[in-house]
Motif scaffolding. Structure first.
Motif, PDB file in Angstrom:
ATOM      1  N   THR A 205       0.837  -1.193   0.000  1.00 24.57           N
ATOM      2  CA  THR A 205       0.000   0.000   0.000  1.00 24.57           C
ATOM      3  C   THR A 205       0.873   1.243   0.000  1.00 24.57           C
ATOM      4  O   THR A 205       1.862   1.316   0.721  1.00 24.57           O
ATOM      5  CB  THR A 205      -0.875   0.017   1.279  1.00 24.57           C
ATOM      6  N   TRP A 206       0.486   2.218  -0.807  1.00 23.59           N
ATOM      7  CA  TRP A 206       1.192   3.489  -0.850  1.00 23.59           C
ATOM      8  C   TRP A 206       0.758   4.369   0.327  1.00 23.59           C
ATOM      9  O   TRP A 206      -0.432   4.575   0.537  1.00 23.59           O
ATOM     10  CB  TRP A 206       0.899   4.238  -2.142  1.00 23.59           C
ATOM     11  N   ALA A 207       1.717   4.892   1.058  1.00 19.67           N
ATOM     12  CA  ALA A 207       1.458   5.914   2.076  1.00 19.67           C
ATOM     13  C   ALA A 207       1.538   7.260   1.361  1.00 19.67           C
ATOM     14  O   ALA A 207       2.486   7.511   0.614  1.00 19.67           O
ATOM     15  CB  ALA A 207       2.503   5.843   3.178  1.00 19.67           C
ATOM     16  N   PRO A 208       0.565   8.138   1.562  1.00 16.83           N
ATOM     17  CA  PRO A 208       0.591   9.433   0.885  1.00 16.83           C
ATOM     18  C   PRO A 208       1.844  10.246   1.242  1.00 16.83           C
ATOM     19  O   PRO A 208       2.426  10.076   2.314  1.00 16.83           O
ATOM     20  CB  PRO A 208      -0.667  10.134   1.408  1.00 16.83           C
ATOM     21  N   ALA A 209       2.219  11.111   0.342  1.00 16.17           N
ATOM     22  CA  ALA A 209       3.384  11.977   0.538  1.00 16.17           C
ATOM     23  C   ALA A 209       3.266  12.715   1.865  1.00 16.17           C
ATOM     24  O   ALA A 209       2.223  13.274   2.192  1.00 16.17           O
ATOM     25  CB  ALA A 209       3.479  12.979  -0.606  1.00 16.17           C
TER      26      ALA A 209
END
Length: 173
Positions: free
Chosen positions: A36-40
């Motif tokens: 899963t991508w963690a937001p910037a």
């Protein structure tokens, strides 16, 4: 200079001790290619812990953390990873044989800068991700779907730029 490395760290370690400010300023992939991508910027003031990640709807999964190389577009990185995952299946069930290649193609078209995406391209990507999720003989399709849907959720501004035919990043990958 960005370089891959293997580091063992204890739970509770601040992310700022693990990743550079530039890496934390961009999206970070947690859990490997099916993660899963963690937001910037979302990890900057957080710690490596299940509790901190859970409050953000994230998990460490397999324990792999991948920060995007400076200047690389997380959406085109995700498109390349999705194409890789589509080619790495055992080829034993429909979601892998048919669904993942179509998901990879649809996502690549959606984030391509060659032409603006079709009006329903985002809906098609979400539909395909939903079709493969939970239907494979293993969790491989689930991971690919999670990767794609989390990229779209973690990078909404970049999704909007790509829809207009531009990209914030110097190197699309």
């Amino acid at each position: 200079v960005w370089r891959p490395e293997v580091v063992e760290v204890g739970y509770g370690t601040p992310w700022r001790h693990l990743l550079s400010p530039d890496q934390l300023a961009g999206p970070v992939l947690l859990g490997g290619y099916g993660g899963t991508w963690a937001p910037a910027g979302s990890l900057t003031e957080r710690r490596l812990s299940r509790a901190d990640l859970t409050t953000q709807g994230l998990t460490l999964g397999a324990g792999v953390v991948a920060a995007v190389a400076p200047g690389a577009c997380p959406l085109t990185v995700t498109a390349a990873l999705t194409a890789y995952l589509a080619g790495e299946s055992a080829g034993r069930c429909g979601p892998c044989v048919n669904g993942l290649p179509e998901l990879a193609r649809a996502f690549a078209r959606y984030v391509s800068l060659d032409a603006p995406p079709e009006a329903d391209a985002g809906r098609r990507v979400a539909e395909l991700a939903g079709l493969v999720r939970g239907r494979g003989a293993c969790a491989h399709p689930d991971g690919a779907a999670r990767l794609v849907t989390s990229a779209l959720a973690a990078c909404p501004q970049e999704v909007g730029r790509h829809a207009l035919g531009s990209c914030e990043y110097d190197d699309p990958w």
